[in-house]
Design a protein around this motif. Structure first.
Motif, PDB file in Angstrom:
ATOM      1  N   GLN A  64      30.677  -8.840  -1.985  1.00 60.29           N
ATOM      2  CA  GLN A  64      31.797  -8.910  -2.919  1.00 60.29           C
ATOM      3  C   GLN A  64      31.492  -8.139  -4.198  1.00 60.29           C
ATOM      4  N   ASP A  68      34.542  -5.515  -4.868  1.00 55.87           N
ATOM      5  CA  ASP A  68      35.582  -5.820  -5.849  1.00 55.87           C
ATOM      6  C   ASP A  68      36.214  -4.518  -6.347  1.00 55.87           C
ATOM      7  N   ARG A 116      30.037  -5.617 -15.307  1.00 57.28           N
ATOM      8  CA  ARG A 116      30.378  -7.009 -15.015  1.00 57.28           C
ATOM      9  C   ARG A 116      29.747  -7.934 -16.063  1.00 57.28           C
ATOM     10  N   ARG A 189      34.730 -16.480 -12.198  1.00 55.63           N
ATOM     11  CA  ARG A 189      34.160 -15.136 -12.279  1.00 55.63           C
ATOM     12  C   ARG A 189      32.806 -15.165 -12.977  1.00 55.63           C
TER      13      ARG A 189
END
Length: 231
Positions: A64, A68, A116, A189
């Motif tokens: 993931q 993403d 991120r 998240r």
């Protein structure tokens, strides 16, 4: 058991070589006796290779991270080499490394650095991450990039007063952003990123992750470039 298959392969190779060189056993024995350090060197190489394979396998369980959709980063969104950078708004090394990283990407358009949130340095770090992600959830990626840049260059505290000023300067509804900051989606998240960091033993920011490598803390840009472009 871990060394059985490499040793068997080596034995098979030696058997083939002996057919052409009858004195090979004696030559190998003499060489090892004169250079015993080669055994340790070979085991170190094998150990490093196994560690790389184990890391690659572990990273494959976190697809993931790499799948993403692009949200915030440096470089073309469709660049074939994707590096995920985990950062903290209170991380001075993160900010110091970005100008040379921008130059790296500009000179190597095949590289994309996707950023991120990994707020781990202070309570303000998490508040900043929540504000930025709340803006993204409520107003979209363009607004997220604006909020990120404002927080990236903010010299004051990461608190409600700062966030309110930033929101008002952009004409955003801070009350709505404050609600989005505490949403399950934002919490999930941040939680996912933290869980990934724990699983991969990432102990600080900046951290750079590819499907084959994990590097955290400050690093030489040329070393990172060589690593990323070799994968």
């Amino acid at each position: 058991m871990r060394y059985i298959f490499p040793i068997l392969a080596l034995m098979a190779t030696l058997a083939q070589a002996k057919a052409h060189e009858p004195n090979l056993d004696a030559q190998i024995r003499n060489y090892i006796l004169e250079n015993p350090e080669v055994i340790l060197e070979a085991l170190e190489v094998l150990s490093a290779r196994e560690q790389r394979m184990a890391l690659r396998e572990k990273l494959s369980s976190h697809r993931q991270i790499f799948e993403d959709p692009p949200i915030l980063g440096i470089g073309q969104v469709d660049a074939p080499v994707r590096v995920v950078e985990f950062f903290d708004y209170r991380c001075a090394p993160c900010k110091a490394m970005h100008p040379p990283l921008e130059k790296l990407v500009a000179a190597n358009p095949d590289v994309r650095i996707e950023m991120r949130q990994l707020p781990i340095l202070s309570p303000g770090s998490e508040r900043g991450a929540r504000f930025a992600l709340g803006v993204q959830a409520l107003l979209g990626n363009a607004a997220y990039a604006t909020a990120h840049q404002a927080l990236w260059t903010l010299r004051g505290p990461l608190n409600e007063a700062s966030f309110r000023r930033l929101a008002e300067a952009e004409g955003w509804d801070y009350a709505a952003i404050a609600v989005a900051m505490e949403s399950d989606a934002v919490s999930e998240r941040i939680g996912y990123n933290r869980d990934f960091a724990v699983d991969m033993a990432i102990l600080g920011t900046p951290a750079f992750v590819t499907p084959e490598s994990v590097t955290f803390g400050t690093a030489e840009i040329e070393d990172l470039k060589a690593l990323w472009l070799s994968q």
